[in-house]
Scaffold this motif. Sequence first.
Motif, PDB file in Angstrom:
ATOM      1  N   TYR A 209       0.828  -1.208   0.000  1.00 50.14           N
ATOM      2  CA  TYR A 209       0.000   0.000   0.000  1.00 50.14           C
ATOM      3  C   TYR A 209       0.858   1.253   0.000  1.00 50.14           C
ATOM      4  O   TYR A 209       0.572   2.231  -0.686  1.00 50.14           O
ATOM      5  CB  TYR A 209      -0.925  -0.013   1.209  1.00 50.14           C
ATOM      6  N   ARG A 210       1.940   1.214   0.781  1.00 48.90           N
ATOM      7  CA  ARG A 210       2.909   2.303   0.808  1.00 48.90           C
ATOM      8  C   ARG A 210       4.223   1.819   0.221  1.00 48.90           C
ATOM      9  O   ARG A 210       4.491   0.630   0.172  1.00 48.90           O
ATOM     10  CB  ARG A 210       3.145   2.797   2.239  1.00 48.90           C
ATOM     11  N   ALA A 302       9.922   7.202   0.541  1.00 56.66           N
ATOM     12  CA  ALA A 302       9.708   5.860   1.072  1.00 56.66           C
ATOM     13  C   ALA A 302       9.612   5.895   2.587  1.00 56.66           C
ATOM     14  O   ALA A 302      10.348   6.612   3.268  1.00 56.66           O
ATOM     15  CB  ALA A 302      10.837   4.934   0.642  1.00 56.66           C
ATOM     16  N   ALA A 303       8.700   5.084   3.102  1.00 51.59           N
ATOM     17  CA  ALA A 303       8.556   4.928   4.540  1.00 51.59           C
ATOM     18  C   ALA A 303       9.617   3.963   5.057  1.00 51.59           C
ATOM     19  O   ALA A 303      10.173   3.175   4.291  1.00 51.59           O
ATOM     20  CB  ALA A 303       7.158   4.406   4.867  1.00 51.59           C
ATOM     21  N   PRO A 304       9.929   3.996   6.348  1.00 55.84           N
ATOM     22  CA  PRO A 304      10.886   3.020   6.900  1.00 55.84           C
ATOM     23  C   PRO A 304      10.412   1.601   6.653  1.00 55.84           C
ATOM     24  O   PRO A 304       9.214   1.336   6.511  1.00 55.84           O
ATOM     25  CB  PRO A 304      10.895   3.355   8.402  1.00 55.84           C
ATOM     26  N   ASP A 338      -0.942  -2.917   6.311  1.00 52.24           N
ATOM     27  CA  ASP A 338       0.184  -1.996   6.133  1.00 52.24           C
ATOM     28  C   ASP A 338       1.494  -2.784   6.096  1.00 52.24           C
ATOM     29  O   ASP A 338       2.465  -2.452   6.793  1.00 52.24           O
ATOM     30  CB  ASP A 338       0.219  -0.954   7.247  1.00 52.24           C
ATOM     31  N   ALA A 339       1.507  -3.823   5.300  1.00 49.48           N
ATOM     32  CA  ALA A 339       2.668  -4.697   5.193  1.00 49.48           C
ATOM     33  C   ALA A 339       2.851  -5.092   3.735  1.00 49.48           C
ATOM     34  O   ALA A 339       1.870  -5.263   2.999  1.00 49.48           O
ATOM     35  CB  ALA A 339       2.475  -5.946   6.052  1.00 49.48           C
ATOM     36  N   PRO A 340       4.076  -5.255   3.292  1.00 47.30           N
ATOM     37  CA  PRO A 340       4.293  -5.749   1.921  1.00 47.30           C
ATOM     38  C   PRO A 340       3.842  -7.196   1.791  1.00 47.30           C
ATOM     39  O   PRO A 340       4.023  -8.011   2.705  1.00 47.30           O
ATOM     40  CB  PRO A 340       5.807  -5.617   1.723  1.00 47.30           C
TER      41      PRO A 340
END
Length: 685
Positions: A209-210, A302-304, A338-340
């Motif tokens: 998602y991110r 990019a988020a951590p 919220d996880a790949p």
Amino acid sequence: AGEVEEEAGRSLFMDSITMQDVEDRLRHLDLSVLYGEVHGYQYPARLKHFLRVILLAAAGYSRSFQEHADDNVYRQLASAYLHGVKFLMKPVKKSERLAQQFREGDIKFVKAFWNLTELPVATRFGAVVGAAVEVCRKITIDGSKDIKMPQIHTPPTAQHDPTSPSHYTAHDSARQVMVSIKPTDQECKAYCPEGYKPPLSVDARLISYRTFQGQQHNESGVPPRGTCGHAGESRESLASAHLSSANTPQQQQQQQHTSGKGAPGSAAAGGGGTGGAAKTRFQETLGAMNMASMADRWKVKAAPMSPFLVVHFHGGGFIAQSSASHEVYLRDWAKALDAPILSVDYDLAPEHPFPVAADQCFFAYCWAIQNAHVLGSTARSVICVGDSAGGNLAAVVALRALEEGIQAPDGVMMIYPALYLHMTPCASRVLSLMDPLLPLGTLQLCMTSYAHRFQAQHGAVTAALHKHFTLTEPRHTHPSAPAPSLSTPSHAHDDSSLTHEEAAAGRCLHLQHLHLQTHQISPGTGDEQCANGCDGVDAIATHWCSTCNAAICSVCVMMHGRQKTTREHALSPLLLRAQHVSARTRRRIHHLSPLVAPRELLEKFPSCAIMGSELDPLLDDSVMFTRRLHSLGRSDDVKLKVAPLLPHGWLNMYFTGDPASLSASVQATSWMKMMLHNGLATPHP
């Protein structure tokens, strides 16, 4: 009769009755009445109408496929539309056509019909209906080199069999035991068509998602397809990347330094095949057009890295579909968790039969653990998720991780899984006669296409193991009671060079935990078959065992009486067939049917949640697997929920807005979120 009654009281599968017996009894029935105007009365209103449309499409496409089998799919669809209109006006003809098609069991038609969901217009539907995501790209995992995984604990089944697809090697510098993982093994050729060549790569799809650190396919920031931040447009980044199986970030950086291309933490730094780091398609295009300055304007913040990672295995009966047709819910999962998510596109049967898919999924899981940094994750908490056939593969991956002694997933989520791939009748399977998506004939077709050759050789052993566990495990409730064990012994070896009788004798003596008894053997009449179900030319009963009160063959005589004064050992008619297989084959049996996995593995099986469906042909698989785990004291971390009035495959239908499917989807997401967070508390070496 007493044996059948006892079995029925403990198991939902009737191994004493064959599926062929059921089919013979149902052969005289007119199954067309099941697909008439009242079809689907048992389903909720919204699903009922949707499933009737599916059946109408199946009838039209069946006739079209028969007439235009060699034409392209779009001509087939045009013809299917015309036939569908005719069937809509003549429902009796439609039901007769469906009954005929499902009874014939044409694997080509089933694959073609199910793969209609792989058409561009269908896969794009998932992107429209599902959540908008920033990352959705295909990945090819190079399998030309083995993956080295550290062994972090002793496998529950003791020493590893050196003849299996992976083996142990010692690490010279750290003196750490490493496990070498291959994408497939030469062993699979024994169960594949003649001339079969195992694939050396595994495809997958990364959905997030991110954008997390490490997911960018190059450091300059390639513009995603579509415009980020604009209302009504997709925020996805579609790129095709080739990632090698380099095992550590240091090895990735070494490859990058050698090739002079890519950047640390990027997908390009992963390499491509055996020639070093490969450029992505976007990089090649930008390099040719000298548009690096434009790319700089599209840098994505990019988020951590996420501590979570979800490894997903799609359904499709082992014969059809891919991760693309399952995006409709994977996108929503990526947003909610919220996880790949790495969804593995394993090769499909019957072109790639068992154990190819099982090996590929395990290889992809190991690769994801070792290369989590390019997936945007630290892999502190990893879970395996699968639906239908994917549920089977998720369980197999967890079992193999335990067998190898490597990092096992922190949780396993299975949705209407297939856990007992032996065509044995049970209530849910028989009631699938009128299932719109997985009727009995299609269910049998999928199982046969995936594991026909393996089951032809070892199907009787699978049934014997299931019957053994069913009749024995629930009784061992007292801590001091000895527990049967059929796992690989600590001194197991490859018995391929032994004779049939020598190998059987050695394996029999390995059953150390069974109740001991000495058998009294005397000559028999030799005019009947062995009572233990042995087959072959040596299956004539030449002796009589007074202890078992049965006529037995020469192999059983050897197992009963040879050196009985110094080697007392157990023999149960239910286990005899299992004792005739090698340790390697025994492992493969539960790689196909996790329901018959050894007790030692299931006692250490990760926390698991199973989502079944009340009207699912595979419901009894879920119930019996849960029952086995509960009988081993795993009731606290093993959950089962049966979604009311839902059919098989509801996960791809919840967009219809049916409240039951929406509620079940929310429950599944909640369980996955809980397992991911619980995994953070689990220490990983």
